[in-house]
Structures are given as C-alpha cells and as structure tokens.
Design a protein around this motif. Structure first.
Motif, PDB file in Angstrom:
ATOM      1  N   ILE A   9       0.855  -1.188   0.000  1.00 50.69           N
ATOM      2  CA  ILE A   9       0.000   0.000   0.000  1.00 50.69           C
ATOM      3  C   ILE A   9       0.893   1.241   0.000  1.00 50.69           C
ATOM      4  N   GLY A  10       0.934   1.895  -1.145  1.00 47.55           N
ATOM      5  CA  GLY A  10       1.824   3.035  -1.344  1.00 47.55           C
ATOM      6  C   GLY A  10       2.663   2.814  -2.582  1.00 47.55           C
ATOM      7  N   GLY A  11       3.056   3.903  -3.236  1.00 43.04           N
ATOM      8  CA  GLY A  11       3.858   3.769  -4.449  1.00 43.04           C
ATOM      9  C   GLY A  11       4.990   4.771  -4.503  1.00 43.04           C
ATOM     10  N   GLY A  12       5.431   5.215  -3.324  1.00 43.35           N
ATOM     11  CA  GLY A  12       6.470   6.234  -3.253  1.00 43.35           C
ATOM     12  C   GLY A  12       7.874   5.690  -3.445  1.00 43.35           C
ATOM     13  N   ILE A  13       8.849   6.564  -3.195  1.00 46.94           N
ATOM     14  CA  ILE A  13      10.266   6.234  -3.402  1.00 46.94           C
ATOM     15  C   ILE A  13      10.668   5.011  -2.592  1.00 46.94           C
ATOM     16  N   PHE A  14      10.335   5.002  -1.307  1.00 43.72           N
ATOM     17  CA  PHE A  14      10.792   3.917  -0.433  1.00 43.72           C
ATOM     18  C   PHE A  14      10.140   2.592  -0.804  1.00 43.72           C
ATOM     19  N   VAL A  15       8.903   2.633  -1.222  1.00 42.49           N
ATOM     20  CA  VAL A  15       8.230   1.408  -1.678  1.00 42.49           C
ATOM     21  C   VAL A  15       8.973   0.812  -2.862  1.00 42.49           C
ATOM     22  N   LYS A  16       9.294   1.664  -3.829  1.00 44.04           N
ATOM     23  CA  LYS A  16       9.921   1.168  -5.055  1.00 44.04           C
ATOM     24  C   LYS A  16      11.364   0.720  -4.834  1.00 44.04           C
ATOM     25  N   LEU A  28       8.969 -16.306   1.497  1.00 42.53           N
ATOM     26  CA  LEU A  28       7.773 -16.460   2.322  1.00 42.53           C
ATOM     27  C   LEU A  28       6.653 -15.516   1.911  1.00 42.53           C
ATOM     28  N   ILE A  29       6.900 -14.699   0.869  1.00 41.96           N
ATOM     29  CA  ILE A  29       5.936 -13.668   0.478  1.00 41.96           C
ATOM     30  C   ILE A  29       5.566 -13.796  -0.994  1.00 41.96           C
ATOM     31  N   SER A  30       4.297 -13.572  -1.274  1.00 42.54           N
ATOM     32  CA  SER A  30       3.801 -13.491  -2.646  1.00 42.54           C
ATOM     33  C   SER A  30       3.026 -12.187  -2.786  1.00 42.54           C
ATOM     34  N   ILE A  31       3.527 -11.274  -3.629  1.00 36.90           N
ATOM     35  CA  ILE A  31       2.850  -9.993  -3.839  1.00 36.90           C
ATOM     36  C   ILE A  31       1.632 -10.226  -4.737  1.00 36.90           C
ATOM     37  N   LYS A  32       0.462  -9.910  -4.217  1.00 35.89           N
ATOM     38  CA  LYS A  32      -0.772 -10.090  -4.967  1.00 35.89           C
ATOM     39  C   LYS A  32      -1.300  -8.794  -5.569  1.00 35.89           C
ATOM     40  N   ALA A  33      -1.008  -7.667  -4.903  1.00 35.98           N
ATOM     41  CA  ALA A  33      -1.588  -6.402  -5.352  1.00 35.98           C
ATOM     42  C   ALA A  33      -0.737  -5.235  -4.876  1.00 35.98           C
ATOM     43  N   ILE A  34      -0.835  -4.135  -5.606  1.00 37.83           N
ATOM     44  CA  ILE A  34      -0.219  -2.868  -5.213  1.00 37.83           C
ATOM     45  C   ILE A  34      -1.283  -1.784  -5.321  1.00 37.83           C
ATOM     46  N   TRP A  35      -1.390  -0.960  -4.265  1.00 38.19           N
ATOM     47  CA  TRP A  35      -2.320   0.167  -4.262  1.00 38.19           C
ATOM     48  C   TRP A  35      -1.554   1.462  -4.077  1.00 38.19           C
ATOM     49  N   SER A  36      -1.974   2.485  -4.776  1.00 35.42           N
ATOM     50  CA  SER A  36      -1.443   3.829  -4.549  1.00 35.42           C
ATOM     51  C   SER A  36      -2.571   4.819  -4.764  1.00 35.42           C
ATOM     52  N   ARG A  37      -2.359   6.049  -4.313  1.00 35.34           N
ATOM     53  CA  ARG A  37      -3.418   7.044  -4.501  1.00 35.34           C
ATOM     54  C   ARG A  37      -3.677   7.309  -5.978  1.00 35.34           C
ATOM     55  N   SER A  38      -2.629   7.180  -6.802  1.00 33.98           N
ATOM     56  CA  SER A  38      -2.818   7.352  -8.244  1.00 33.98           C
ATOM     57  C   SER A  38      -2.431   6.077  -8.975  1.00 33.98           C
ATOM     58  N   LEU A  39      -3.148   5.776 -10.041  1.00 38.32           N
ATOM     59  CA  LEU A  39      -2.826   4.600 -10.846  1.00 38.32           C
ATOM     60  C   LEU A  39      -1.431   4.722 -11.434  1.00 38.32           C
ATOM     61  N   LEU A  85       2.723   5.127   3.774  1.00 30.54           N
ATOM     62  CA  LEU A  85       1.922   6.280   3.380  1.00 30.54           C
ATOM     63  C   LEU A  85       2.338   7.504   4.190  1.00 30.54           C
ATOM     64  N   PRO A  86       1.869   8.695   3.820  1.00 36.90           N
ATOM     65  CA  PRO A  86       2.183   9.880   4.623  1.00 36.90           C
ATOM     66  C   PRO A  86       1.820   9.684   6.094  1.00 36.90           C
ATOM     67  N   ILE A  87       2.645  10.232   6.970  1.00 36.64           N
ATOM     68  CA  ILE A  87       2.528   9.991   8.414  1.00 36.64           C
ATOM     69  C   ILE A  87       1.130  10.254   8.948  1.00 36.64           C
ATOM     70  N   VAL A  88       0.533  11.380   8.554  1.00 32.73           N
ATOM     71  CA  VAL A  88      -0.774  11.735   9.124  1.00 32.73           C
ATOM     72  C   VAL A  88      -1.900  10.856   8.588  1.00 32.73           C
ATOM     73  N   ASP A  89      -1.715  10.240   7.437  1.00 30.07           N
ATOM     74  CA  ASP A  89      -2.755   9.414   6.825  1.00 30.07           C
ATOM     75  C   ASP A  89      -2.731   7.964   7.304  1.00 30.07           C
ATOM     76  N   GLN A  90      -1.582   7.480   7.682  1.00 28.68           N
ATOM     77  CA  GLN A  90      -1.367   6.049   7.842  1.00 28.68           C
ATOM     78  C   GLN A  90      -2.239   5.370   8.914  1.00 28.68           C
ATOM     79  N   PRO A  91      -2.443   5.970  10.099  1.00 32.68           N
ATOM     80  CA  PRO A  91      -3.240   5.265  11.117  1.00 32.68           C
ATOM     81  C   PRO A  91      -4.622   4.830  10.647  1.00 32.68           C
ATOM     82  N   ALA A  92      -5.296   5.643   9.861  1.00 28.03           N
ATOM     83  CA  ALA A  92      -6.636   5.273   9.385  1.00 28.03           C
ATOM     84  C   ALA A  92      -6.576   4.036   8.495  1.00 28.03           C
TER      85      ALA A  92
END
Length: 354
Positions: A9-16, A28-39, A85-92
């Motif tokens: 969840i997220g598509g920023g610099i650190f994710v990439k 041990l991991i299989s990536i099934k999906a990626i979500w970001s605010r923009s396609l 995600l951005p710090i203020v957004d992430q808890p939700a």
C-alpha cells in the motif's frame, strides 16, 4: 507451507526502492496487489515485478469501482499489507486493515504524535482480540546488525556512565525525499526531525538497553535552514534511570557532517555507526580497540522477511512491536516539546519498552 499473500500500500520512493525488492526476495511472500493514490504511481511500482512472476493486480484511488483500498481488504488471498503512506494518513489505513483481519507491517513512525499512537495501539488490542490480526511497525534500524552488536558490547563494559550522539546533515531542496508535498509542508511536529529522527532514537535506545532507559531530558531547538520548518536542529541533554547523563545533537539543516553514537562505560567506550562498531577497552594509551565491520544494509529485506515469518509462526517479532515504536516516537517528541517550551524538563513514560 504456502507463502503469505500480501498487498503493498503506497507507491512512493521507499516502496519502489526498498519494500518491493524486499518482498520479492523473501520466499515467504507473494505480492498479490499494489495500491497507490494514483494509478500512475501504482503502475510505476509494478514495473519492478520481474517477467514470469505471478501477476500483480493494481488498485488506486482513481481506478474506479472494484479497485479501491477497501476492495483489497476484501480479498481472501491477501493475508497482510505493507503500508508506506504519509505519516498523518497512515493510522486510518492501519485501522481498516486490522478490522478486515489483515496483518499489518506499517512504516515508521507509528503516528504523528504519542497521543495518536496510543489511540492506535488501544484500537489494535481491541480488534486483534477478535480478528487475530497483528500490527508490526517497520523500524529497519532494528534489523541492521551493527546496532544489536553494539548493544551487546555495551553490556560487556559495565555500567553506562555517559553518551554522546551526533548526527548532522543537510536535507537539500534537491533531495528526492524533500520534494514530496507532505514532507515539505509537514502537518506534524518537528518535520524531518521526527520523520527520520525515530530511526536514531531507536538506535540509541537499543544501545543503552532497558537498564539505561531514558527518564528525563531538556532540549533547545532551532531552525538553521529556512526551507526545513518548523525546526531542523535539536540539542538535548538526556538522563537515564540509572543516572547516566548524555547529549543528543542532531540537525538536518547543518553544513557540518556527523553520524556517531558514543556510549561510555566503566570499562571502555563503544562507538557505533550502524555498519561499523569500534569497542575501546581500557583508558587512554592503554586502551585496546577492536573494530567490527558489517555488510552495509538498510535492514528492510531482513525486516520484511521477519514479518512474514511472524505471520506464518503466529508469534510477533519482538523487534516490530508497536510499543517499541511508541517509545521511539516519545523520545523525539519530548525533545521537540522541550524546545518549544524553551528547555523545560520533560519526563518520559514509555521508555521501558526496549
């Protein structure tokens, strides 16, 4: 055992640069999906998936019906999410994932302030009792070997008698991380000092250990470089429950360059820099130095793999608990608050989480 199906969840610099490669490397991991605010940013992240790998579905806020974050959480083949995600957004986003029964690995800091972090932890305890979902906080410094080694060396040298932490650097306007809107105009105390600062409070707390947990501090803060509001520099004097007093000096707007953690003990000194640790045994000309150099690593691959192990075993990793992240955040927040109050002494409550 089948790998854990996850969504990033997220598509920023650190994710990439970190999360996607780390997830790909773990068996041990299989990536099934990626979500970001923009396609667009989701598409950029999925380009890192190698040819021949299992297909990764894209979701975003602008992808229309059936492609939202909430739709990811409905998928039974996705057991966990990595959130960056951005710090203020992430808890939700964390709360929604936990409510859906998904295991969460959320980037540090745990929240924008201690009050929000406590509320999040309380929610996690309540909902996990029903869903068994786990909340882990990604503090990659705890997976860099040098800090753990340094902490063990400190224990060998007797009582801690003092310490000095110095971290000076310049966050220039050309830096990629500076040029993200939520960092340039921060909606949280301390700006870059808080965002990156929890790494360094985590490192110091690990080196000192529980017996030298920080009890109180006084600090002055300032803005040296005008493009780094609200403040970019901290000078703090810190006292541990064992009585040791140390200094914590950090700036992200400085022309000076420093990155060192010196822990003085009864029988010597440990100098830690993450990838290198120097242990000095003895005093003055009779001191004997031992240097240990580790392969440079961000620690992200190790932390992501450890998170997957914890999901499969059902045993949370002790280096990823939300309480540790709360204590990391509290330490930097109290320094900033003391600075806001012209050096007023601050007592700390959560430093026993080590």
């Amino acid at each position: 055992m089948d790998p854990v199906g996850i969504a990033i969840i997220g598509g920023g610099i650190f994710v990439k640069e970190q999360h996607v490669p780390a997830a790909l490397e773990s068996p041990l991991i299989s990536i099934k999906a990626i979500w970001s605010r923009s396609l667009k940013t989701a598409e950029e992240a999925v380009k890192l998936i190698p040819d021949g790998a299992d297909p990764v579905d894209l979701y975003s806020s602008d992808s229309g019906n059936g492609r939202s974050y909430e739709d990811i959480l409905k998928r039974e083949d996705i057991n966990g999410v990595i959130l960056a995600l951005p710090i203020v957004d992430q808890p939700a986003y964390i709360e929604k994932a936990l409510a859906a029964g998904k295991h969460v690995l959320a980037e540090k800091p745990i929240a924008k302030d201690v009050a929000t972090a406590i509320k999040l932890i309380d929610y996690y305890k309540q909902v996990s009792a029903e869903t068994n979902a786990s909340l882990s906080i990604a503090e990659n410094f705890r997976f860099i070997q040098g800090w753990a080694y340094g902490a063990e060396e400190v224990k060998k040298l007797g009582k801690v008698t003092g310490f000095v932490v110095r971290m000076n650097s310049m966050m220039e306007k050309t830096n990629r991380y500076y040029n993200t809107p939520w960092r340039t105009v921060p909606q949280y105390q301390g700006g870059f000092l808080l965002d990156g600062g929890v790494h360094f409070t985590a490192a110091l707390r690990e080196l000192l250990g529980e017996e030298n947990a920080i009890e109180s501090l006084i600090a002055q803060t300032s803005l040296v470089s005008s493009h780094l509001p609200p403040v970019d520099s901290i000078n703090a004097v810190v006292k541990t429950k064992s009585g040791a007093v140390g200094s914590y000096i950090t700036s992200v707007g400085s022309k000076m360059d420093a990155f060192d953690f010196h822990i003085e003990c009864e029988q010597g000194v440990v100098k830690a820099e993450g990838a290198k640790v120097v242990t000095l045994r003895g005093v003055g000309k009779d001191a004997v130095a031992e240097e240990k150099v580790f392969e440079k690593s961000s620690g992200v691959k190790e932390e992501v793999h450890a998170w997957a192990e914890s999901i499969l075993s059902g045993i949370p990793n002790p280096n990823q608990t939300p309480e540790l992240a709360l204590a990391d955040l509290e330490l930097i927040e109290k320094m900033l608050t003391s600075g806001d109050q012209d050096g007023a002494r601050q007592k700390l409550e959560y430093q026993h989480f080590v």
